[in-house]
Design an enzyme around this catalytic site. Structure first.
Site, short mmCIF file in Angstrom:
data_model
loop_
_atom_site.label_atom_id
_atom_site.label_comp_id
_atom_site.label_asym_id
_atom_site.label_seq_id
_atom_site.Cartn_x
_atom_site.Cartn_y
_atom_site.Cartn_z
NE ARG A 1 -9.79 -6.02 3.38
CZ ARG A 1 -8.73 -5.22 3.47
NH1 ARG A 1 -8.40 -4.45 2.45
NH2 ARG A 1 -8.01 -5.19 4.56
CB THR B 1 -0.84 -0.04 1.29
OG1 THR B 1 -1.75 -1.12 1.18
CG2 THR B 1 -1.60 1.24 1.54
N GLY C 1 -5.70 -4.07 7.44
CA GLY C 1 -6.76 -3.07 7.56
C GLY C 1 -7.79 -3.37 8.63
N1 ASP Z 1 -4.08 -1.33 4.94
C1 ASP Z 1 -4.30 -1.95 3.65
C2 ASP Z 1 -5.63 -2.67 3.67
O1 ASP Z 1 -5.92 -3.34 4.63
C3 ASP Z 1 -3.23 -2.90 3.24
C4 ASP Z 1 -1.81 -2.45 3.48
O2 ASP Z 1 -1.56 -1.40 4.03
O3 ASP Z 1 -0.93 -3.19 3.09
O4 ASP Z 1 -6.33 -2.62 2.68
#
Ligand code: ASP
Length: 285
Positions: A195, A167, A220
């Site tokens: 999701r 991310t 998340g």
């Molecule tokens: N926080 C992001 C999510 O859960 C994923 C990530 O940060 O790698 O969609």
């Protein structure tokens, strides 16, 4: 400090990706030096990361189990403006659509409504699928088939599939003391269609206010339950230095849950993660 840009490439995206986060931070700083504000800087920094297919945002996003890519992105600034998109498909730069949502009476548009809005704003159809995402999905499906995965309910929350995060996010402060935070993602490694994680949710995946800006990365579902960015921001608002506040935020998680946080305030910058996390900090005196 007069101008600051911090970028990250996701908790679990190792230092070998820091050339990408550096390019993004430099782009953000260039925007500030050319008279752009903190929000412009965050958007342009994130666009660089969304276009770098090594990161799990924009082009390079991971696919859901149905093979479709649904992306999340959001922005917030210290004037209490916010905008985001969730589960948006077939656009090149979700963060630019989030910027447009910020100008509407709404904060978050999802799914088909978000796509329709993007088209209305002139964002053309774009397929963010990459070879990497196809390969990753095949691997995940194989693991699901062989049972080499935790059960879908309880253990799902604690499941960390190595190397699958990426991310992206950025925070910035300009010389007027205006702050902005942004994040963009293709989600986590194994996801049901529909999701949505923390990244487009104000308070969980990002927060900005008159005391600073914060954004996060990691699992998340766990970040949402801790309303992580607002919690870290509140510490900063009460006078804690951003580095300390980020470390405090990471300490709220057991080690098997990956998390990373970046933040800026007048008191300085903060970067903390319980994983290797590519990031870049540029702060001008
Ligand atoms: N926080 C992001 C999510 O859960 C994923 C990530 O940060 O790698 O969609």
């Amino acid at each position: 400090m007069t101008r600051v840009v911090i970028t990250h490439g996701g908790a679990g995206a190792g230092k070998e990706y820091s050339d990408g986060t550096q390019r993004a931070a430099e782009k953000g700083m260039e925007v500030l030096r050319n008279g752009g504000n903190a929000l412009d800087a965050v958007v342009e920094a994130i666009v660089v990361l969304e276009d770098d297919e090594r990161f799990n945002a924009g082009t390079g996003s991971y696919a859901k189990l149905n093979g479709e890519i649904e992306m999340d992105a959001a922005l917030m600034d210290s004037r209490m403006q916010a905008g985001g998109v969730a589960a948006i498909k077939r656009v090149k730069n979700p963060i630019r659509v989030a910027r447009c949502v910020m100008e509407t009476p709404h904060v978050l548009l999802v799914g088909d409504g978000a796509v329709e809005f993007a088209r209305m704003k002139g964002f053309p159809d774009y397929d963010p699928m990459t070879e990497k995402a196809r390969k990753r999905l095949a691997e995940v499906k194989e693991k699901l088939k062989t049972g080499d995965l935790p059960p879908w309910a309880e253990k799902w929350k604690k499941f960390v599939y190595p190397g699958l995060t990426g991310t992206v996010g950025a925070v910035a402060m300009d010389e007027t003391g205006y702050y902005a935070a942004g994040s963009s993602t293709g989600g986590t490694s194994i996801m049901l269609p529909g999701r949505v994680g923390d990244s487009p949710q104000i308070g969980s995946g990002l927060y900005a206010g008159k005391h600073g800006a914060v954004t996060t990365t990691g699992i998340g579902e766990e970040i949402i339950k801790r309303v992580l960015c607002k919690s870290v921001y509140d510490k900063i608002a009460r006078g804690m230095a951003p580095q300390k506040a980020c470390e405090w935020g990471v300490s709220l998680f057991p080690n098997e849950i990956s998390v990373g946080i970046i933040a800026v305030s007048k008191k300085g910058v903060g970067v903390a993660s319980n994983r290797d996390m590519a990031h870049w900090v540029i702060a001008e005196e």
